[in-house]
Design a protein around this motif. Structure first.
Motif, PDB file in Angstrom:
ATOM      1  N   GLU A 169      48.422  43.380  51.194  1.00 24.97           N
ATOM      2  CA  GLU A 169      47.674  42.365  50.994  1.00 24.97           C
ATOM      3  C   GLU A 169      48.284  41.558  49.849  1.00 24.97           C
ATOM      4  O   GLU A 169      48.810  41.963  49.017  1.00 24.97           O
ATOM      5  CB  GLU A 169      46.158  42.686  50.629  1.00 24.97           C
ATOM      6  N   LEU A 171      48.640  39.643  46.569  1.00 28.72           N
ATOM      7  CA  LEU A 171      48.366  39.914  45.162  1.00 28.72           C
ATOM      8  C   LEU A 171      47.368  38.873  44.684  1.00 28.72           C
ATOM      9  O   LEU A 171      47.766  37.587  45.254  1.00 28.72           O
ATOM     10  CB  LEU A 171      49.541  40.060  44.163  1.00 28.72           C
ATOM     11  N   GLU A 172      46.188  39.150  44.056  1.00 26.00           N
ATOM     12  CA  GLU A 172      45.412  38.119  43.447  1.00 26.00           C
ATOM     13  C   GLU A 172      46.009  37.183  42.407  1.00 26.00           C
ATOM     14  O   GLU A 172      46.892  37.992  41.552  1.00 26.00           O
ATOM     15  CB  GLU A 172      44.166  38.723  42.949  1.00 26.00           C
ATOM     16  N   ARG A 273      49.478  50.279  49.253  1.00 22.93           N
ATOM     17  CA  ARG A 273      49.646  49.088  50.058  1.00 22.93           C
ATOM     18  C   ARG A 273      51.356  48.764  50.212  1.00 22.93           C
ATOM     19  O   ARG A 273      51.574  47.608  50.504  1.00 22.93           O
ATOM     20  CB  ARG A 273      48.908  47.945  49.667  1.00 22.93           C
ATOM     21  N   ASP A 279      52.111  42.878  39.442  1.00 26.04           N
ATOM     22  CA  ASP A 279      51.127  41.824  39.404  1.00 26.04           C
ATOM     23  C   ASP A 279      51.136  41.711  37.507  1.00 26.04           C
ATOM     24  O   ASP A 279      50.523  42.708  37.042  1.00 26.04           O
ATOM     25  CB  ASP A 279      49.903  42.250  39.674  1.00 26.04           C
ATOM     26  N   ASN A 320      35.867  48.162  39.952  1.00 21.20           N
ATOM     27  CA  ASN A 320      37.131  47.955  40.883  1.00 21.20           C
ATOM     28  C   ASN A 320      37.157  49.460  41.269  1.00 21.20           C
ATOM     29  O   ASN A 320      38.012  50.186  40.898  1.00 21.20           O
ATOM     30  CB  ASN A 320      38.295  47.546  40.649  1.00 21.20           C
ATOM     31  N   THR A 324      35.774  49.394  46.632  1.00 19.64           N
ATOM     32  CA  THR A 324      36.125  47.892  47.219  1.00 19.64           C
ATOM     33  C   THR A 324      37.381  47.693  48.011  1.00 19.64           C
ATOM     34  O   THR A 324      37.435  46.440  48.501  1.00 19.64           O
ATOM     35  CB  THR A 324      36.826  47.350  45.663  1.00 19.64           C
ATOM     36  N   ARG A 326      40.514  47.725  47.347  1.00 23.21           N
ATOM     37  CA  ARG A 326      41.707  47.158  46.892  1.00 23.21           C
ATOM     38  C   ARG A 326      42.778  48.101  46.784  1.00 23.21           C
ATOM     39  O   ARG A 326      44.149  47.906  46.872  1.00 23.21           O
ATOM     40  CB  ARG A 326      41.422  46.441  45.570  1.00 23.21           C
ATOM     41  N   ARG A 328      44.217  49.253  44.058  1.00 26.04           N
ATOM     42  CA  ARG A 328      45.098  48.828  43.086  1.00 26.04           C
ATOM     43  C   ARG A 328      44.481  48.283  42.063  1.00 26.04           C
ATOM     44  O   ARG A 328      43.284  47.613  42.396  1.00 26.04           O
ATOM     45  CB  ARG A 328      46.226  48.108  43.718  1.00 26.04           C
ATOM     46  N   SER A 330      43.228  45.398  39.321  1.00 27.52           N
ATOM     47  CA  SER A 330      42.937  44.000  39.738  1.00 27.52           C
ATOM     48  C   SER A 330      43.000  43.274  38.284  1.00 27.52           C
ATOM     49  O   SER A 330      42.546  43.702  37.080  1.00 27.52           O
ATOM     50  CB  SER A 330      41.827  43.414  40.240  1.00 27.52           C
ATOM     51  N   ASP A 344      39.425  50.240  38.130  1.00 27.65           N
ATOM     52  CA  ASP A 344      40.852  49.838  37.860  1.00 27.65           C
ATOM     53  C   ASP A 344      41.715  50.877  37.370  1.00 27.65           C
ATOM     54  O   ASP A 344      42.351  51.340  38.291  1.00 27.65           O
ATOM     55  CB  ASP A 344      40.635  48.769  36.785  1.00 27.65           C
ATOM     56  N   CYS A 385      40.482  52.615  40.406  1.00 28.67           N
ATOM     57  CA  CYS A 385      40.245  52.156  41.681  1.00 28.67           C
ATOM     58  C   CYS A 385      40.359  53.134  42.833  1.00 28.67           C
ATOM     59  O   CYS A 385      40.109  52.643  43.991  1.00 28.67           O
ATOM     60  CB  CYS A 385      41.551  50.783  42.117  1.00 28.67           C
TER      61      CYS A 385
END
Length: 417
Positions: A169, A171-172, A273, A279, A320, A324, A326, A328, A330, A344, A385
């Motif tokens: 996905e 990255l934010e 992922r 990030d 997180n 969630t 995710r 990973r 965040s 997290d 996470c």
């Protein structure tokens, strides 16, 4: 009632917890092939198939065998294959060779799980199950659910194809803001678990602790900040490191967190992922206690004690966690309040994993759960996470050896006020 926790659930909520916990393990293997679940990439990690079997053996050994005279294991040899470290429960297969156990197959293990589930559910519905041990078994399985992910990540990272466990996905994109410090006055304060809810024995008894005035960072150390440490020669500057830590760095050739590498001048990271750019504003992860301690010294700070962390953490809030999806860490939203305390990354503390004053272990093999590991390890707090949210509470004490970094581990800075 064992010394492992204070109070257990009623039968109906207990049955729900059992079913939800067991189903979560099955949902986690969706998309995996049998080959993925049979591999052991190092001694500290175990194959996914072994985790699925061991968590079933736990219920068989501590719930079904003592409480259900009619229960019969599908294979008495499973007790030897899938016992982990419970010496009083009998002999165990060599930990470092779990990846060699190709039989039973994953289909056999899933059938074993189904038989155990049916038998435990019957006991709970009749009110004949030891509710405290069933609840303990659920939390034990939650721990192994997290291990399933960290161990699988280690396995997949060794594959040159860099396969993804879940679809990549984007990255934010988020600027986490400058680090700020929150001040706590300290004092003689109560710490440890004292509520009528589940807790492991190592979280008790609740007791008073002298905590001197301290400051603690509002968020975790980020990848961007860690890159600055790397670029400043942090991994090569011996005065920053504990002696054992620097020896480990040299022996293992560490130059960055686990699962990092450089590609075309850019830092990359392998995650569940797949391979993605690091990030910059997410919390740094997969660093050992040695690395966390060296970074804190480089930053002119220190790691918090586990009691400072507990006092600063407040109540458990949404974070997180595994739920969630995710998988990973965040980046945090900018702010001057305590951020990223929950989920997290697990946060290293400066506290050795030792018994609290008045600590006692339960009798029998179940008493081997935590007490015998209280040496040479350090406490981590807050979850990650990969952690199921139901597992987390303020007083939860995770623990690993100082060289371990295959877990989702990071850090938050502290300093004297």
């Amino acid at each position: 009632m064992t010394a492992l926790f204070a109070k257990v659930l009623d039968d109906a909520p207990l049955l729900d917890l059992f079913r939800q916990t067991r189903q979560r393990s099955l949902s986690m293997i969706e998309g995996l092939e049998p080959e993925d679940m049979a591999v052991q990439s190092m001694e500290d990690a175990s194959p996914t198939k072994w985790h699925l079997a061991h968590t079933s053996w736990f219920f068989e050994e501590f719930v079904l065998r003592p409480c259900d005279p009619a229960y019969s294991s599908p294979d008495e040899r499973f007790a030897f294959l899938f016992n982990s470290y419970y010496v009083q429960a009998g002999p165990r297969y060599t930990r470092a060779q779990r990846g060699l156990v190709t039989r039973p197959t994953i289909c056999d293990v899933l059938a074993y799980r189904a038989q155990v589930d049916e038998a435990v559910e019957r006991l709970v519905e009749r009110g004949a199950a030891p509710a405290d041990i069933v609840e303990l078994g659920c939390h034990h399985e939650m721990q192994h659910q997290e291990l399933m992910l960290t161990d699988l990540l280690h396995v997949l990272s060794h594959n040159p194809l860099r396969p993804a466990y879940r679809k990549p996905e984007p990255l934010e994109v988020r600027d986490t803001g400058d680090l700020s410090w929150l001040v706590f006055e300290g004092g003689i304060l109560p710490v440890g678990h004292g509520e009528e809810t589940f807790a492991y024995d190592c979280e008790t008894p609740r007791h008073d602790q002298l905590i001197r005035p301290f400051e603690i960072a509002n968020r975790c150390v980020t990848n961007r900040e860690w890159i600055a440490f790397i670029e400043d020669g942090g991994y090569a500057h011996a005065p920053l490191w504990l002696m054992d830590g620097f020896a480990t760095v040299q022996r293992e050739g560490w130059r960055a967190p686990a699962y990092w590498w450089q590609e075309d001048g850019q830092w990359m990271q392998f995650s569940l992922r797949g391979a993605q750019p690091v990030d910059p504003d997410a919390p740094v992860s997969h660093v050992s206690y040695y690395e966390a301690d060296a970074y804190a010294r480089w930053a002119g700070a220190r790691l918090p004690s586990e009691f400072e962390w507990e006092i600063a953490s407040g109540r458990v809030e949404d974070g997180n966690f595994h739920e969630t999806g995710r998988l990973r860490p965040s980046a945090a939203q900018p702010g001057n309040t305590m951020l990223q305390m929950w989920g997290d990354v697990w946060e290293w503390t400066a506290s050795a994993f030792l018994p609290y004053p008045g600590f006692q272990t339960a009798e029998g093999a179940v008493g081997e759960y935590n007490g015998k590991f209280m040496v040479n390890q350090f406490v981590l707090r807050g979850g990650s996470c990969f952690t199921p949210a139901a597992q987390m509470r303020r007083t939860y004490r995770n623990f690993f050896y100082p060289h371990h970094r295959w877990q989702m581990t990071g850090l938050r800075l502290a300093r004297d006020a």
